[in-house]
Design an enzyme around this catalytic site. Structure first.
Site, PDB file in Angstrom:
ATOM      1  N   GLY A  54       0.772  -1.247   0.000  1.00 52.47           N
ATOM      2  CA  GLY A  54       0.000   0.000   0.000  1.00 52.47           C
ATOM      3  C   GLY A  54       0.796   1.287   0.000  1.00 52.47           C
ATOM      4  CG  ASP A 110      -1.656   1.853   2.979  1.00 48.19           C
ATOM      5  OD1 ASP A 110      -1.542   1.569   4.192  1.00 48.19           O
ATOM      6  OD2 ASP A 110      -2.151   1.063   2.152  1.00 48.19           O
ATOM      7  CG  ASP A 113      -9.556   0.365   8.688  1.00 49.54           C
ATOM      8  OD1 ASP A 113     -10.304   0.521   9.664  1.00 49.54           O
ATOM      9  OD2 ASP A 113     -10.004   0.014   7.580  1.00 49.54           O
ATOM     10  CB  SER A 114      -8.641  -1.915  13.084  1.00 45.03           C
ATOM     11  OG  SER A 114      -7.500  -2.685  12.735  1.00 45.03           O
ATOM     12  N   GLY A 115      -5.884  -0.054  13.150  1.00 46.14           N
ATOM     13  CA  GLY A 115      -4.602   0.133  13.826  1.00 46.14           C
ATOM     14  C   GLY A 115      -3.941  -1.171  14.246  1.00 46.14           C
ATOM     15  CE  LYS A 141     -10.458   3.666   6.074  1.00 42.98           C
ATOM     16  NZ  LYS A 141     -11.032   2.357   5.719  1.00 42.98           N
ATOM     17  CG  ASP A 168      -5.427  -3.402  -2.343  1.00 50.54           C
ATOM     18  OD1 ASP A 168      -5.095  -2.909  -1.243  1.00 50.54           O
ATOM     19  OD2 ASP A 168      -5.783  -4.589  -2.470  1.00 50.54           O
ATOM     20  NE  ARG A 174      -1.815  -3.094  -4.431  1.00 49.59           N
ATOM     21  CZ  ARG A 174      -2.022  -3.225  -3.120  1.00 49.59           C
ATOM     22  NH1 ARG A 174      -1.988  -2.163  -2.352  1.00 49.59           N
ATOM     23  NH2 ARG A 174      -2.266  -4.399  -2.583  1.00 49.59           N
TER      24      ARG A 174
HETATM   25  P1  IMP Z   1      -5.638  -1.989  10.066  1.00 50.85           P
HETATM   26  O1  IMP Z   1      -4.807  -3.110  10.611  1.00 50.85           O
HETATM   27  O2  IMP Z   1      -7.126  -2.245  10.256  1.00 50.85           O
HETATM   28  O3  IMP Z   1      -5.230  -0.636  10.592  1.00 50.85           O
HETATM   29  O4  IMP Z   1      -5.461  -2.017   8.468  1.00 50.85           O
HETATM   30  C1  IMP Z   1      -4.382  -1.378   7.857  1.00 50.85           C
HETATM   31  C2  IMP Z   1      -4.171  -1.811   6.430  1.00 50.85           C
HETATM   32  O5  IMP Z   1      -5.392  -2.231   5.805  1.00 50.85           O
HETATM   33  C3  IMP Z   1      -3.669  -0.648   5.598  1.00 50.85           C
HETATM   34  O6  IMP Z   1      -2.251  -0.563   5.627  1.00 50.85           O
HETATM   35  C4  IMP Z   1      -4.226  -0.967   4.219  1.00 50.85           C
HETATM   36  O7  IMP Z   1      -3.350  -1.817   3.508  1.00 50.85           O
HETATM   37  C5  IMP Z   1      -5.521  -1.683   4.509  1.00 50.85           C
HETATM   38  N1  IMP Z   1      -6.676  -0.749   4.494  1.00 50.85           N
HETATM   39  C6  IMP Z   1      -7.315  -0.217   5.540  1.00 50.85           C
HETATM   40  N2  IMP Z   1      -8.300   0.617   5.162  1.00 50.85           N
HETATM   41  C7  IMP Z   1      -8.276   0.619   3.805  1.00 50.85           C
HETATM   42  C8  IMP Z   1      -9.051   1.324   2.791  1.00 50.85           C
HETATM   43  O8  IMP Z   1      -9.963   2.133   3.048  1.00 50.85           O
HETATM   44  N3  IMP Z   1      -8.707   1.058   1.497  1.00 50.85           N
HETATM   45  C9  IMP Z   1      -7.708   0.207   1.153  1.00 50.85           C
HETATM   46  N4  IMP Z   1      -6.947  -0.452   2.065  1.00 50.85           N
HETATM   47  C10 IMP Z   1      -7.237  -0.240   3.381  1.00 50.85           C
HETATM   48 MG    MG Z   2      -4.291  -3.333   1.250  1.00 49.70          MG
END
Ligand code: IMP
Ligand code: MG
Length: 183
Positions: A54, A110, A113-115, A141, A168, A174
């Site tokens: 990403g 990139d 999201d949830s972290g 987010k 993506d 992408r």
């Molecule tokens: P987390 O572990 O939930 O914080 O997810 C993080 C990863 O999920 C990011 O580095 C992205 O690769 C992917 N991701 C999270 N949200 C999005 C989105 O809105 N679009 C595309 N990829 C996302």
């Molecule tokens: Mg991804």
């Protein structure tokens, strides 16, 4: 500004609801982030670690705006597979080849999201005893409190599914030069 027909062509006809961050907006913010990072590391000698896939476009633009000596490596972590929501299980598929101990590490991601991906990767990186550990994320987010290492942030992002500029949906989109909200 809505994408022109040439840009929409890059989506293979699939609907994009709206452009959230235009190419010009991204370029301006990336330049500012480069200045912030340049100022934050007066001596440089950074090890910039990009999380693939990403971050690849963001990282490529960002490092060209950091006016300090630095090296670049990558980490491949996977948590989403082909789904749109995080499965929560982070797998490391590639580790940095360069030694991490004693380095000023700047992790480039990139989107947070949830972290969960970042939390697990930070644990893994801390165990390698870097001299310092900071994160530069293009988007957050803000669904969870940010990790204390998040020192550089491009934008807060809407809680939508975003694509483009490296992001993506099941490996598509992408290459879009802007970030869009997928329908
Ligand atoms: P987390 O572990 O939930 O914080 O997810 C993080 C990863 O999920 C990011 O580095 C992205 O690769 C992917 N991701 C999270 N949200 C999005 C989105 O809105 N679009 C595309 N990829 C996302
Ligand atoms: Mg991804």
């Amino acid at each position: 500004m809505p994408p022109g027909p040439d840009r929409l062509a890059g989506t293979g006809g699939r609907p994009i609801r709206s452009v959230v961050f235009s190419e010009a907006t991204l370029a301006r913010r990336v330049e500012e982030l480069g200045r912030e990072i340049t100022a934050a590391y007066p001596d440089g000698h950074l090890l910039v670690i990009g999380l693939l896939k990403g971050s690849f476009i963001f990282l490529a633009d960002l490092v060209r705006r950091i006016e300090r000596p630095l090296q670049i490596d990558f980490l491949v972590a996977s948590s989403y597979g082909m789904a749109r929501t995080s499965s929560g299980a982070v797998q490391l598929r590639y580790e940095p080849a360069l030694a991490l101990e004693g380095k000023h590490i700047l992790v480039v991601d990139d989107i947070i999201d949830s972290g969960r991906t970042m939390t697990e990767l930070l644990d893994w990186l801390r165990r390698r005893n870097p001299k310092s550990l900071s994160i530069c994320a293009l988007l957050d987010k803000q669904l969870a409190p940010p990790p204390k290492e998040l020192r550089f942030l491009g934008f807060t992002a809407p809680n939508a599914f975003l694509v483009g500029y490296g992001l993506d949906c099941a490996e598509d989109f992408r290459h879009l030069p802007y970030i869009a909200d997928l329908d």
